[in-house]
Design a protein around this motif. Sequence first.
Motif, short mmCIF file in Angstrom:
data_model
loop_
_atom_site.label_atom_id
_atom_site.label_comp_id
_atom_site.label_asym_id
_atom_site.label_seq_id
_atom_site.Cartn_x
_atom_site.Cartn_y
_atom_site.Cartn_z
N GLU A 1 0.83 -1.16 0.02
CA GLU A 1 0.08 -0.11 0.03
C GLU A 1 1.04 1.28 0.17
O GLU A 1 1.85 1.53 0.94
CB GLU A 1 -0.81 0.01 1.26
CG GLU A 1 -2.03 -1.09 1.32
CD GLU A 1 -3.00 -1.08 0.23
OE1 GLU A 1 -3.39 -0.15 -0.24
OE2 GLU A 1 -3.55 -2.03 -0.13
N TRP A 2 0.81 1.87 -1.02
CA TRP A 2 1.50 3.31 -1.32
C TRP A 2 1.28 4.41 -0.22
O TRP A 2 0.16 4.60 -0.36
CB TRP A 2 1.54 3.66 -2.42
CG TRP A 2 2.43 4.64 -3.13
CD1 TRP A 2 2.68 5.99 -2.92
CD2 TRP A 2 3.96 4.18 -3.45
NE1 TRP A 2 3.73 6.64 -3.36
CE2 TRP A 2 4.70 5.66 -3.63
CE3 TRP A 2 4.76 3.17 -3.55
CZ2 TRP A 2 5.98 5.73 -4.05
CZ3 TRP A 2 6.04 3.53 -3.90
CH2 TRP A 2 6.73 4.73 -4.23
N ASP A 3 2.06 4.95 0.68
CA ASP A 3 1.90 5.99 1.33
C ASP A 3 2.56 7.26 1.39
O ASP A 3 3.67 6.96 0.51
CB ASP A 3 1.53 5.38 2.76
CG ASP A 3 2.80 5.06 3.41
OD1 ASP A 3 3.78 5.40 3.07
OD2 ASP A 3 2.63 4.03 4.36
N GLU A 4 2.62 8.18 2.27
CA GLU A 4 3.35 9.38 2.04
C GLU A 4 4.91 8.89 2.33
O GLU A 4 5.70 9.49 1.77
CB GLU A 4 2.91 10.39 2.91
CG GLU A 4 3.68 11.70 3.11
CD GLU A 4 3.45 12.49 1.41
OE1 GLU A 4 4.56 13.22 1.00
OE2 GLU A 4 2.59 12.12 0.83
N ASP A 5 5.15 8.05 3.21
CA ASP A 5 6.35 7.54 3.67
C ASP A 5 7.14 7.06 2.51
O ASP A 5 8.47 7.24 2.24
CB ASP A 5 6.38 6.59 4.96
CG ASP A 5 7.71 6.33 5.24
OD1 ASP A 5 8.69 7.25 5.57
OD2 ASP A 5 7.97 4.89 5.30
N HIS A 6 6.41 6.09 1.71
CA HIS A 6 6.79 5.38 0.52
C HIS A 6 7.35 6.60 -0.34
O HIS A 6 8.51 6.57 -1.15
CB HIS A 6 6.01 4.43 0.06
CG HIS A 6 5.71 3.34 0.92
ND1 HIS A 6 4.73 3.14 1.51
CD2 HIS A 6 6.64 2.12 0.83
CE1 HIS A 6 5.03 1.90 2.19
NE2 HIS A 6 5.89 1.20 1.76
N LYS A 7 6.35 7.55 -0.59
CA LYS A 7 6.71 8.62 -1.69
C LYS A 7 8.02 9.26 -1.12
O LYS A 7 8.78 9.45 -2.14
CB LYS A 7 5.26 9.55 -1.51
CG LYS A 7 5.89 10.84 -2.50
CD LYS A 7 4.38 11.60 -2.38
CE LYS A 7 4.97 12.86 -3.56
NZ LYS A 7 3.83 13.83 -3.27
N GLN A 8 8.29 9.65 0.10
CA GLN A 8 9.42 10.53 0.40
C GLN A 8 10.67 9.60 0.33
O GLN A 8 11.71 9.85 -0.37
CB GLN A 8 9.45 10.70 1.93
CG GLN A 8 8.33 11.82 2.14
CD GLN A 8 8.04 12.23 3.62
OE1 GLN A 8 8.52 11.89 4.39
NE2 GLN A 8 7.33 13.40 3.77
N LYS B 1 6.61 3.61 -8.38
CA LYS B 1 5.49 2.67 -7.85
C LYS B 1 5.60 1.38 -8.54
O LYS B 1 5.63 0.31 -7.94
CB LYS B 1 4.03 3.25 -7.81
CG LYS B 1 3.82 4.42 -6.98
CD LYS B 1 2.31 4.98 -7.02
CE LYS B 1 2.09 6.15 -6.26
NZ LYS B 1 0.94 6.71 -6.48
#
Length: 193
Positions: free
Chosen positions: A14-21, A51
């Motif tokens: 599940e892609w979240d803000e932490d993964h984005k950073q 992603k």
Amino acid sequence: LERYGNGGNFTLLEWDEDHKQRAEIEMLENCTWRHFHVGERVHALPLQYFKISTALHLMRQAEEKMGTRFALVVRIRPDVTYSQSMGRLLRGRLEEAKGPVNVSVPSMCGAIGGGLGDALLVADRCSAEALHAVAPAVQGCKVVDDCQSWAAVKDACLRSKTLASGGMLQELCGHGWIPTVLRYGVPTTSCGI
């Protein structure tokens, strides 16, 4: 995702803000051809393809654990309703890929929006590896060779006389997956849905 003969549903991440950073940091650190300035951000389009790279990495880990490879790689947007023609497309491509001899050249197709790949990408397993290069390419990092930057590749794509675009050349070239995977020798087409 479906293995040869055995079906299975997988939620890899599940892609979240932490993964984005973390993705932004990794892309900025690994794009060594140019100096990034303090505070510079990764563009939105490369993050979308990052992603896919992350999912491919997790898919390879799942393949190693299962001891078998997937036949097809399918990327679909969950917020889009698909017609029955997609089911026919996927069944046909899967049967072909699972056959004793794959009678077609491994390829990749896309459909619906975003350079014909926003809502759907379908690739033979071996062709999917080329998608790893899209995120760094559209960010401006050199990926296949040291001769051309993304700007040069996009410009060459825009001048193409052979890319069947149906009047969408700017969109096909600008979204990056088609010119990038073509550089890896992977034929591309519309999925026809």
